[in-house]
Design a protein around this motif. Sequence first.
Motif, PDB file in Angstrom:
ATOM      1  N   PHE A  81      -7.263 -11.847  41.827  1.00 33.65           N
ATOM      2  CA  PHE A  81      -7.384 -13.277  41.245  1.00 33.65           C
ATOM      3  C   PHE A  81      -6.281 -13.731  40.280  1.00 33.65           C
ATOM      4  N   ILE A  84      -3.697 -15.447  42.722  1.00 34.09           N
ATOM      5  CA  ILE A  84      -4.025 -16.620  43.168  1.00 34.09           C
ATOM      6  C   ILE A  84      -4.023 -17.727  42.007  1.00 34.09           C
ATOM      7  N   TYR A  85      -4.317 -17.433  40.882  1.00 35.09           N
ATOM      8  CA  TYR A  85      -4.145 -18.120  39.727  1.00 35.09           C
ATOM      9  C   TYR A  85      -2.796 -18.506  39.442  1.00 35.09           C
ATOM     10  N   VAL A  89      -4.469 -22.236  41.048  1.00 29.40           N
ATOM     11  CA  VAL A  89      -5.737 -21.966  40.563  1.00 29.40           C
ATOM     12  C   VAL A  89      -6.993 -22.475  41.253  1.00 29.40           C
ATOM     13  N   ILE A  92      -8.297 -20.320  44.274  1.00 29.71           N
ATOM     14  CA  ILE A  92      -9.166 -19.188  44.087  1.00 29.71           C
ATOM     15  C   ILE A  92     -10.492 -19.418  44.722  1.00 29.71           C
ATOM     16  N   SER A  93     -10.846 -18.467  45.815  1.00 28.03           N
ATOM     17  CA  SER A  93     -11.979 -18.300  46.428  1.00 28.03           C
ATOM     18  C   SER A  93     -13.274 -17.925  45.842  1.00 28.03           C
ATOM     19  N   GLN A  96     -13.035 -14.413  45.718  1.00 26.65           N
ATOM     20  CA  GLN A  96     -12.329 -13.715  44.741  1.00 26.65           C
ATOM     21  C   GLN A  96     -12.981 -13.830  43.337  1.00 26.65           C
ATOM     22  N   ALA A  97     -13.733 -14.845  43.249  1.00 24.41           N
ATOM     23  CA  ALA A  97     -14.243 -14.777  41.821  1.00 24.41           C
ATOM     24  C   ALA A  97     -15.710 -13.814  41.992  1.00 24.41           C
TER      25      ALA A  97
END
Length: 138
Positions: A81, A84-85, A89, A92-93, A96-97
């Motif tokens: 995460f 990617i952030y 930002v 972010i998929s 991933q969250a």
Amino acid sequence: MTETPPELARLQGELYRSLWRQEYLPPQTLELCRLRLAQLHRCEQESRRSDWDVADGKRAELAAWPGDPQFSAAERACLEFTEIYAMDVQAISDEQAAAVQAHFGDAGLVMLIEALGIFDGKTRLALLWNTESTQGGV
């Protein structure tokens, strides 16, 4: 340049220190994310300092976290995460969250997002001003 008013500086410092006292994400995981963000931004100042103790092996192998078995599944979710952030930002998929949520719930995901915003700001300011960031300060 205008100096930060003492009260504002105190409040900013308290906000930063509160990240390490919250109950939603382990401080060690937050520190790994902070360090990885500093690595990705190539910020030596933030990479050198420690806000929380992490195992020396994890710190030394942080750039290789995806293939290193010493990182837990929860740490991997947060580090992915974080990466990617750092890049975008908006990229972010949902998956991933959801991976962070699976380990730390909704509150943990929100805490990670907020902490990354603060870490990113501190790192970028350190790069911009080429200054050492003080532990617990902003």
